[in-house]
Design an enzyme around this catalytic site. Sequence first.
Site, PDB file in Angstrom:
ATOM      1  N   TRP A  51       0.738  -1.105   0.164  1.00  0.00           N
ATOM      2  CA  TRP A  51      -0.029  -0.143  -0.058  1.00  0.00           C
ATOM      3  C   TRP A  51       0.792   1.156   0.164  1.00  0.00           C
ATOM      4  O   TRP A  51       2.026   1.395   0.678  1.00  0.00           O
ATOM      5  CB  TRP A  51      -0.832  -0.203   1.248  1.00  0.00           C
ATOM      6  CG  TRP A  51      -1.462   1.333   1.542  1.00  0.00           C
ATOM      7  CD1 TRP A  51      -1.209   2.120   2.338  1.00  0.00           C
ATOM      8  CD2 TRP A  51      -2.712   1.762   1.231  1.00  0.00           C
ATOM      9  NE1 TRP A  51      -1.942   3.412   2.414  1.00  0.00           N
ATOM     10  CE2 TRP A  51      -2.960   3.043   1.679  1.00  0.00           C
ATOM     11  CE3 TRP A  51      -3.487   1.106   0.255  1.00  0.00           C
ATOM     12  CZ2 TRP A  51      -4.240   3.686   1.272  1.00  0.00           C
ATOM     13  CZ3 TRP A  51      -4.890   1.918   0.024  1.00  0.00           C
ATOM     14  CH2 TRP A  51      -5.091   3.125   0.507  1.00  0.00           C
ATOM     15  N   MET A  52       0.502   2.214  -0.864  1.00  0.00           N
ATOM     16  CA  MET A  52       0.997   3.533  -0.606  1.00  0.00           C
ATOM     17  C   MET A  52      -0.107   4.691  -0.521  1.00  0.00           C
ATOM     18  O   MET A  52      -1.024   4.606  -1.000  1.00  0.00           O
ATOM     19  CB  MET A  52       1.552   3.855  -2.230  1.00  0.00           C
ATOM     20  CG  MET A  52       1.920   5.358  -2.371  1.00  0.00           C
ATOM     21  SD  MET A  52       2.500   5.616  -4.142  1.00  0.00           S
ATOM     22  CE  MET A  52       4.196   5.017  -3.980  1.00  0.00           C
ATOM     23  N   ASP A  54       0.295   9.254   1.273  1.00  0.00           N
ATOM     24  CA  ASP A  54       0.891  10.196   0.822  1.00  0.00           C
ATOM     25  C   ASP A  54       2.461  10.356   0.406  1.00  0.00           C
ATOM     26  O   ASP A  54       3.173   9.780   1.073  1.00  0.00           O
ATOM     27  CB  ASP A  54       0.997  11.343   2.211  1.00  0.00           C
ATOM     28  CG  ASP A  54      -0.241  11.204   2.842  1.00  0.00           C
ATOM     29  OD1 ASP A  54      -1.310  10.548   2.595  1.00  0.00           O
ATOM     30  OD2 ASP A  54      -0.253  12.001   4.237  1.00  0.00           O
ATOM     31  N   GLN A  70       3.947   7.120   2.469  1.00  0.00           N
ATOM     32  CA  GLN A  70       3.436   6.391   3.508  1.00  0.00           C
ATOM     33  C   GLN A  70       3.329   4.914   2.617  1.00  0.00           C
ATOM     34  O   GLN A  70       2.800   4.678   1.542  1.00  0.00           O
ATOM     35  CB  GLN A  70       2.064   6.799   3.837  1.00  0.00           C
ATOM     36  CG  GLN A  70       2.404   8.008   4.396  1.00  0.00           C
ATOM     37  CD  GLN A  70       2.686   8.086   5.909  1.00  0.00           C
ATOM     38  OE1 GLN A  70       1.824   7.370   6.592  1.00  0.00           O
ATOM     39  NE2 GLN A  70       4.043   8.092   6.241  1.00  0.00           N
TER      40      GLN A  70
HETATM   41  C1  FRU Z   1      -2.979  12.080   4.911  1.00  0.00           C
HETATM   42  C2  FRU Z   1      -2.880  11.238   6.166  1.00  0.00           C
HETATM   43  C3  FRU Z   1      -1.718  11.986   7.074  1.00  0.00           C
HETATM   44  C4  FRU Z   1      -1.156  11.063   8.013  1.00  0.00           C
HETATM   45  C5  FRU Z   1      -0.931   9.878   7.048  1.00  0.00           C
HETATM   46  C6  FRU Z   1      -1.262   8.475   7.515  1.00  0.00           C
HETATM   47  O1  FRU Z   1      -3.382  11.213   4.041  1.00  0.00           O
HETATM   48  O2  FRU Z   1      -3.946  10.765   7.041  1.00  0.00           O
HETATM   49  O3  FRU Z   1      -2.307  13.211   7.864  1.00  0.00           O
HETATM   50  O4  FRU Z   1       0.036  11.371   8.435  1.00  0.00           O
HETATM   51  O5  FRU Z   1      -1.979   9.895   6.014  1.00  0.00           O
HETATM   52  O6  FRU Z   1      -0.803   7.459   6.840  1.00  0.00           O
END
Ligand code: FRU
Length: 480
Positions: A51-52, A54, A70
């Site tokens: 999964w990806m 931000d 992420q």
């Molecule tokens: C935004 C968010 C951020 C958080 C991250 C967690 O999409 O909710 O606020 O740091 O994703 O994956």
Amino acid sequence: KILVFLCLFATVHLRVPKRINTELEAYIEEKKAEINPRYKLHYHVTPPVGWMNDPNGFSFFNGEYHVFYQFYPYDSQWGPMHWGHASSPDLVNWEQLPTALLPDEEMCYSGSAIVKDDQLVLLYTAHVNTDIDPFYYESQYLAFSDDGINFEKYEGNPVLPVAPDGSPDFRDPKVWKHGDYWYVVIGSKTPDDRGRVLLYRSPDMISWEFLNVLGESTGNMGYMWECPDFFEINGRHILLMSPQGMEPVGDRYKNLHQTGYIVGTFNYETFEFVPEVDFQEIDFGHDFYATQTTENDGKRILIAWFGMWETPFPEAVDGWAGAMTIFRELVLHGDRLLMKPIDAMTSLREETVWDGKFEEGEKISFDKTLELIVTSDLNQKINIQITGSNGGDQILLQWDPEVRKVVVDRDGDIRQVEWSPIDSKSWRIFLDASSMELFCGEGEVVFSSRIFPNGEWLVTNLSPQSVDVVAYKLRRSVPE
Ligand code: FRU
């Protein structure tokens, strides 16, 4: 005595870089072989597996751009957050690098990166779940790298333990340097659930001083502001952020969460940001969130998560989910940000597939990747249908000279916005294996939407007249 001194010196100064987690990297390589490639994008950054969401840590270090993201490697849905990592010399050709941050007691939420003392420094949110209400807290952590590949978390974490009002929602730090100080904006909310952005500064990135609330919803701008970014263009300042949960108003704010910006002025003496223009969405497509920018060579470049929370990810069954948008250059025109594909995108053109009149009813078919430039005088209706040669999702791109709105109709789910071209009347459309990005004119209006075709791309002119089309096959520029 000498021995004690040497031991002390060694522990303080000879920090052995944390090794890449070889087990995780081996797992990623093994799982990669099992991916069904049908929807995997060819020139957008995607996770190798899993999964990806931000983009994080978008920066330029030792001659290369770095993008982190992420990342949850073990499933194609959100899970305990890692930071995936890719690098590129030109924002077009990408290499996959080892996972940069792995969760320990904390999940590694979004954050940013900056070059300091020849190191690439990451500033990110540590999200820790607890058993008692509010069931989590968030603080800011640092990690350092000498080589841009191996990252070591700072022993003194957290460097920013808690929001000034104690709010547990305190995340997504975006750092920059101005004069002798580092500044950071962090997303948060008021006790009565209005989104806000907090501003801090530091002489060393270790000890931080709270300066001001840089921006705050007065009531109709969502309950939490995520992923803030703050930068200057043409002497004005832009507060870019992703408010969660703004209510739709007419054609606006149609996604679950939004991303947009406020143009204003900022004073480094008073730390006050004075908004001059109301919040404006930056992209009107179905799948666009959590932007991050960086500046290099005097250009402000933006990337976003090519996705939206709580929507289906049809690629998840194939072993991966989520992508980045293509990179876009930001230009401030009056009170509005224009968003154009970066110039280097033209280096992907491999073969001209079409060049000339595209008559009513005519079709262009091509596998996986296409860039189309559609030009007309805008005095007549336009209706371009994009779907798969064996069906699947369908997008209609439409223009009606009476209404003067660009319409992106994805299987009946409509996004639309008024468009007055500044100069160019062309549409530039980027199709990758499961995505569509439409840039109108100079980037006045942009739509980013994922679309899942069956078979090859099939583009049909359903307009009542011909339009001019140039179409290119684009080459692969990211790892398979
Ligand atoms: C935004 C968010 C951020 C958080 C991250 C967690 O999409 O909710 O606020 O740091 O994703 O994956």
